[in-house]
Motif scaffolding. Structure first.
Motif, PDB file in Angstrom:
ATOM      1  N   PRO A  51       4.039  26.440  12.883  1.00  0.00           N
ATOM      2  CA  PRO A  51       3.828  26.198  11.451  1.00  0.00           C
ATOM      3  C   PRO A  51       4.692  25.044  10.954  1.00  0.00           C
ATOM      4  O   PRO A  51       5.815  24.844  11.431  1.00  0.00           O
ATOM      5  N   ASN A  52       4.169  24.294  10.003  1.00  0.00           N
ATOM      6  CA  ASN A  52       4.937  23.216   9.400  1.00  0.00           C
ATOM      7  C   ASN A  52       5.871  23.804   8.342  1.00  0.00           C
ATOM      8  O   ASN A  52       5.776  24.977   7.982  1.00  0.00           O
ATOM      9  N   LYS A  53       6.777  22.988   7.838  1.00  0.00           N
ATOM     10  CA  LYS A  53       7.702  23.445   6.807  1.00  0.00           C
ATOM     11  C   LYS A  53       6.938  23.785   5.532  1.00  0.00           C
ATOM     12  O   LYS A  53       5.849  23.242   5.297  1.00  0.00           O
ATOM     13  N   PRO A  54       7.482  24.668   4.693  1.00  0.00           N
ATOM     14  CA  PRO A  54       6.757  25.121   3.492  1.00  0.00           C
ATOM     15  C   PRO A  54       6.748  24.099   2.362  1.00  0.00           C
ATOM     16  O   PRO A  54       6.300  24.403   1.264  1.00  0.00           O
ATOM     17  N   TYR A  55       7.276  22.914   2.602  1.00  0.00           N
ATOM     18  CA  TYR A  55       7.302  21.862   1.592  1.00  0.00           C
ATOM     19  C   TYR A  55       6.867  20.562   2.250  1.00  0.00           C
ATOM     20  O   TYR A  55       6.684  20.502   3.470  1.00  0.00           O
ATOM     21  N   ARG A  56       6.687  19.531   1.450  1.00  0.00           N
ATOM     22  CA  ARG A  56       6.375  18.208   2.006  1.00  0.00           C
ATOM     23  C   ARG A  56       7.290  17.183   1.337  1.00  0.00           C
ATOM     24  O   ARG A  56       7.280  17.049   0.116  1.00  0.00           O
ATOM     25  N   THR A  71      11.500  21.862  -7.073  1.00  0.00           N
ATOM     26  CA  THR A  71      10.645  23.041  -7.071  1.00  0.00           C
ATOM     27  C   THR A  71      10.415  23.458  -5.625  1.00  0.00           C
ATOM     28  O   THR A  71       9.922  22.651  -4.832  1.00  0.00           O
ATOM     29  N   PRO A  72      10.778  24.681  -5.233  1.00  0.00           N
ATOM     30  CA  PRO A  72      10.566  25.101  -3.849  1.00  0.00           C
ATOM     31  C   PRO A  72       9.087  25.040  -3.459  1.00  0.00           C
ATOM     32  O   PRO A  72       8.198  25.219  -4.291  1.00  0.00           O
ATOM     33  N   LYS A  73       8.852  24.776  -2.188  1.00  0.00           N
ATOM     34  CA  LYS A  73       7.507  24.753  -1.601  1.00  0.00           C
ATOM     35  C   LYS A  73       6.589  23.779  -2.335  1.00  0.00           C
ATOM     36  O   LYS A  73       5.415  24.063  -2.580  1.00  0.00           O
ATOM     37  N   GLN A  74       7.139  22.634  -2.664  1.00  0.00           N
ATOM     38  CA  GLN A  74       6.394  21.635  -3.423  1.00  0.00           C
ATOM     39  C   GLN A  74       6.440  20.297  -2.701  1.00  0.00           C
ATOM     40  O   GLN A  74       7.390  19.993  -1.973  1.00  0.00           O
ATOM     41  N   ALA A  75       5.423  19.477  -2.893  1.00  0.00           N
ATOM     42  CA  ALA A  75       5.467  18.099  -2.422  1.00  0.00           C
ATOM     43  C   ALA A  75       6.475  17.333  -3.267  1.00  0.00           C
ATOM     44  O   ALA A  75       6.496  17.452  -4.491  1.00  0.00           O
ATOM     45  N   THR A  76       7.343  16.568  -2.601  1.00  0.00           N
ATOM     46  CA  THR A  76       8.412  15.853  -3.292  1.00  0.00           C
ATOM     47  C   THR A  76       8.512  14.432  -2.767  1.00  0.00           C
ATOM     48  O   THR A  76       8.513  14.212  -1.557  1.00  0.00           O
ATOM     49  N   THR A  77       8.613  13.473  -3.673  1.00  0.00           N
ATOM     50  CA  THR A  77       8.829  12.076  -3.308  1.00  0.00           C
ATOM     51  C   THR A  77      10.126  11.613  -3.953  1.00  0.00           C
ATOM     52  O   THR A  77      10.338  11.813  -5.146  1.00  0.00           O
ATOM     53  N   VAL A  78      11.005  10.997  -3.150  1.00  0.00           N
ATOM     54  CA  VAL A  78      12.294  10.526  -3.648  1.00  0.00           C
ATOM     55  C   VAL A  78      12.449   9.044  -3.348  1.00  0.00           C
ATOM     56  O   VAL A  78      12.297   8.614  -2.197  1.00  0.00           O
ATOM     57  N   LEU A  79      12.763   8.257  -4.375  1.00  0.00           N
ATOM     58  CA  LEU A  79      12.998   6.826  -4.222  1.00  0.00           C
ATOM     59  C   LEU A  79      14.500   6.569  -4.109  1.00  0.00           C
ATOM     60  O   LEU A  79      15.273   7.013  -4.948  1.00  0.00           O
ATOM     61  N   ILE A  80      14.888   5.832  -3.060  1.00  0.00           N
ATOM     62  CA  ILE A  80      16.280   5.441  -2.848  1.00  0.00           C
ATOM     63  C   ILE A  80      16.322   3.920  -2.729  1.00  0.00           C
ATOM     64  O   ILE A  80      15.632   3.335  -1.889  1.00  0.00           O
ATOM     65  N   VAL A  84      16.490  18.939  -0.486  1.00  0.00           N
ATOM     66  CA  VAL A  84      15.121  19.474  -0.419  1.00  0.00           C
ATOM     67  C   VAL A  84      15.027  20.567   0.639  1.00  0.00           C
ATOM     68  O   VAL A  84      14.403  21.622   0.422  1.00  0.00           O
ATOM     69  N   ALA A  85      15.657  20.341   1.784  1.00  0.00           N
ATOM     70  CA  ALA A  85      15.632  21.366   2.846  1.00  0.00           C
ATOM     71  C   ALA A  85      16.330  22.642   2.395  1.00  0.00           C
ATOM     72  O   ALA A  85      15.842  23.757   2.643  1.00  0.00           O
ATOM     73  N   MET A  86      17.465  22.509   1.706  1.00  0.00           N
ATOM     74  CA  MET A  86      18.243  23.687   1.302  1.00  0.00           C
ATOM     75  C   MET A  86      17.520  24.510   0.251  1.00  0.00           C
ATOM     76  O   MET A  86      17.565  25.745   0.284  1.00  0.00           O
ATOM     77  N   ILE A  87      16.825  23.846  -0.668  1.00  0.00           N
ATOM     78  CA  ILE A  87      16.138  24.601  -1.727  1.00  0.00           C
ATOM     79  C   ILE A  87      14.953  25.387  -1.157  1.00  0.00           C
ATOM     80  O   ILE A  87      14.454  26.320  -1.788  1.00  0.00           O
ATOM     81  N   ASN A  88      14.536  25.009   0.052  1.00  0.00           N
ATOM     82  CA  ASN A  88      13.390  25.682   0.674  1.00  0.00           C
ATOM     83  C   ASN A  88      13.769  26.660   1.771  1.00  0.00           C
ATOM     84  O   ASN A  88      12.913  27.142   2.496  1.00  0.00           O
ATOM     85  N   LEU A  89      15.065  26.951   1.901  1.00  0.00           N
ATOM     86  CA  LEU A  89      15.493  27.937   2.885  1.00  0.00           C
ATOM     87  C   LEU A  89      15.054  29.340   2.485  1.00  0.00           C
ATOM     88  O   LEU A  89      15.015  29.666   1.303  1.00  0.00           O
TER      89      LEU A  89
END
Length: 235
Positions: free
Chosen positions: A71-76, A179-188, A230-235
């Motif tokens: 299974p893939n991770k519960p978020y993207r 937001t857990p289990k949500q698609a997230t885009t971050v600009l750096i 993002v990884a920690m909020i989805n643990l």
């Protein structure tokens, strides 16, 4: 467990061979012999178990004996990061982001970017190595470098964030904005940060300003901190 990568394997594969470099590694370095078992992923979520039938150093041949879809991770997570002036710093980010968990990476060229060209083939190898080392079966997508303005014209789904250093902006911490289990885009942005015009354009495109702590971070460090949040909020 040692993991190998073979992008051409799929559900229908039975017999296959490794390319010359992997064949040499398997037969000469690891000294594998016919009958030995190998674990392989295609980078698309499938873990294969294969048995070596011919351990030739130029063409190692094997047969699939079992396969499992993981299974893939519960978020993207889509990280949009300006390449750093020094290649090794950006490669460090790629490695750590893969280990932590990222699905897609887009290098963006900004007004203050000192590096405007990337070596995509080399970076793909960094991602592959990090995937194998961390025993993951999904290879992150690495897109071609694109001007930030062009990227912002491409619709993105889910939560959209931009990390910038403008002191007068009202910013929430990323961890408390996710937001857990949500698609997230971050600009750096690059070492010189996003330009005021780029920040304005991003905000008008639906991106929300966020902070990544109380100290000013290097580009690659900021990107890794964002991946970790993002990884920690989805643990």
């Amino acid at each position: 467990m040692q993991l190998f990568y073979h992008p051409d394997l799929d559900d229908t594969t039975i017999d296959f061979s490794f390319p010359a470099d992997e064949s040499r590694h398997i037969s000469k370095v690891l000294r594998k012999k016919p009958g030995d078992k190998l674990n392989i992923t295609n980078g698309k979520g499938i873990l294969f178990e294969a048995e070596i039938s011919n351990a030739h150093h130029k063409k190692c041949e094997a047969k699939i004996i079992a396969k499992t879809t993981t299974p893939n991770k519960p978020y993207r997570l889509h990280m949009v990061v300006a390449p750093t002036k020094l290649n090794d710093r950006f490669e460090w980010f790629l490695e750590k982001a893969t280990e932590i968990g990222v699905h897609e990476i887009t290098p963006v060229i900004c007004d203050h970017s000192e590096r405007k060209v990337i070596k995509k083939e080399r970076m793909e190898k960094v991602l592959q190595s990090a995937m194998k080392q961390s025993l993951q079966t999904y290879l992150p997508i690495l897109n071609d470098a694109i001007p930030l303005k062009d990227f912002l014209n491409t619709p993105q789904s889910g939560d959209l964030f931009i990390a910038h250093c403008e002191a007068d902006a009202v910013k929430k911490e990323l961890y408390h904005s996710l937001t857990p289990k949500q698609a997230t885009t971050v600009l750096i942005g690059p070492e010189g940060d996003f330009s005021p015009a780029e920040i304005t354009l991003a905000l008008s495109s639906g991106y929300h300003p966020i902070a990544l702590g109380e100290t000013r971070l290097r580009t690659e460090t900021a990107a890794v901190v964002a991946c970790t949040a993002v990884a920690m909020i989805n643990l």
